[in-house]
Design a protein around this motif. Structure first.
Motif, PDB file in Angstrom:
ATOM      1  N   MET A  86       0.021   2.256  13.664  1.00  0.00           N
ATOM      2  CA  MET A  86      -0.149   3.707  13.243  1.00  0.00           C
ATOM      3  C   MET A  86       1.355   3.540  13.823  1.00  0.00           C
ATOM      4  SD  MET A  86      -0.705   4.406  10.389  1.00  0.00           S
ATOM      5  CE  MET A  86      -0.114   5.954  10.459  1.00  0.00           C
ATOM      6  N   VAL A 142       0.101   7.179   6.874  1.00  0.00           N
ATOM      7  CA  VAL A 142      -0.453   6.359   6.602  1.00  0.00           C
ATOM      8  C   VAL A 142      -0.352   5.566   5.251  1.00  0.00           C
ATOM      9  CG1 VAL A 142      -2.879   5.255   6.719  1.00  0.00           C
ATOM     10  CG2 VAL A 142      -2.582   7.801   7.779  1.00  0.00           C
ATOM     11  N   ALA A 149      -6.726   4.596   7.734  1.00  0.00           N
ATOM     12  CA  ALA A 149      -7.239   5.853   8.074  1.00  0.00           C
ATOM     13  C   ALA A 149      -8.306   6.121   8.758  1.00  0.00           C
ATOM     14  CB  ALA A 149      -7.353   6.371   6.361  1.00  0.00           C
TER      15      ALA A 149
END
Length: 300
Positions: free
Chosen positions: A210, A163, A153
């Motif tokens: 991510m 996340v 994050a």
């Protein structure tokens, strides 16, 4: 896939695992569920499919455990999206309850929204985002999920749900890699991944994880050297070159050792000097020269 079909495939999966059939059978069934099944929360409750698949995350076969973990994450994400959609429709159905001048709330305030995070990305963590990290039944593993969440994050504007899904997948990959142990090796790896994610000179690492450029399984096994950014490697290389130059300054006197042996002539008459050619926390480099045949070498 409807509820009846979902229940049928889960029963087939249960039978396959209970009968100790070849792992390929269970893996194939898990893959079809991952591809075809998009269950609602109601369907998962009625069939208890999520409960059974979640238990398979502890299966001794790594491929079954990995596939089951990915399926659980996918289903959790679908349920969270379903809840967020219901909440959004509910809000749209009562416009009077929301003033026209109200700003769009951040993802952290509505827990599981697909809206982009609004706020200071460098101050994000699971507590600030109001994310529930209790996912495994183990306080050690849950805290590690929180640590990975904080790392992913940091500087990110991705939705809290995304996340969290990625943090759960990374923790599980580390857990499986260390053969489902919560020992020091597991904890050390989690701390290493968190540290690299928080390094400001390595800002692209979290983005690559991510985006899927680095899979959770790959991320869990990367060495400290592989985790470094190109900028970090260039900086260390320049430092090494600078230290090498300093180490090459002529010295008035060299130490002579009778314990070091020349690999060429096998004589134990070797002069040596030592210098710090890398970063301060790395061992010194020893430069050797055989006084008999002139052979030179170095080691750390």
């Amino acid at each position: 896939m409807d509820q009846r079909e979902l229940e049928s495939r889960v029963k087939a999966l249960t039978k396959s695992v209970a009968a100790n059939e070849p792992p390929e059978n269970a893996i194939k069934l898990l893959e079809t569920l991952k591809k075809d099944a998009k269950p609602t929360e109601e369907m998962l409750r009625a069939t208890k499919a999520g409960v059974f698949v979640a238990k398979l995350r502890a299966n001794p076969n790594k491929e079954i455990a990995r596939s089951a973990a990915e399926l659980v994450i996918k289903w959790k994400k679908l349920v969270e999206q379903e809840k967020a959609s219901r909440a959004q429709k509910s809000k749209m159905g009562s416009p009077a309850s929301v003033p026209a001048s109200s700003p769009v709330p951040p993802a952290s305030s509505i827990g599981g929204s697909k809206e982009v995070f609004i706020g200071d990305p460098e101050k994000r963590n699971f507590k600030a985002d109001k994310v529930e990290i209790k996912r495994t039944g183990s306080s050690v593993r849950d805290n590690c999920i929180g640590l990975i969440y904080n790392g992913l994050a940091f500087r990110s504007t991705e939705p809290a749900t995304d996340v969290l899904v990625k943090a759960v997948a990374v923790e599980h990959a580390v857990y499986v890699f260390f053969k489902q142990e919560e020992g020091e090796g597991y904890k050390k790896k989690i701390r290493s991944l968190f540290s690299n994610l928080k390094t400001k000179s390595n800002k692209d690492l979290g983005k690559r994880v991510m985006s899927g450029g680095i899979t959770p399984e790959k991320f869990a096994t990367m060495t400290d050297e592989e985790l470094k950014s190109e900028d970090q490697r260039k900086t260390e290389l320049e430092l090494q070159k600078e230290n090498m130059k300093k180490a090459q300054v002529p010295m008035a006197e060299k130490s002579i050792s009778d314990s070091l042996e020349c690999s060429r002539c096998k004589m134990k008459k070797v002069s040596y000097t030592q210098a710090q050619t890398r970063s301060a926390d790395e061992p010194m480099t020893t430069f050797c020269e055989c006084m008999n045949c002139g052979h030179r070498w170095k080691f750390s």
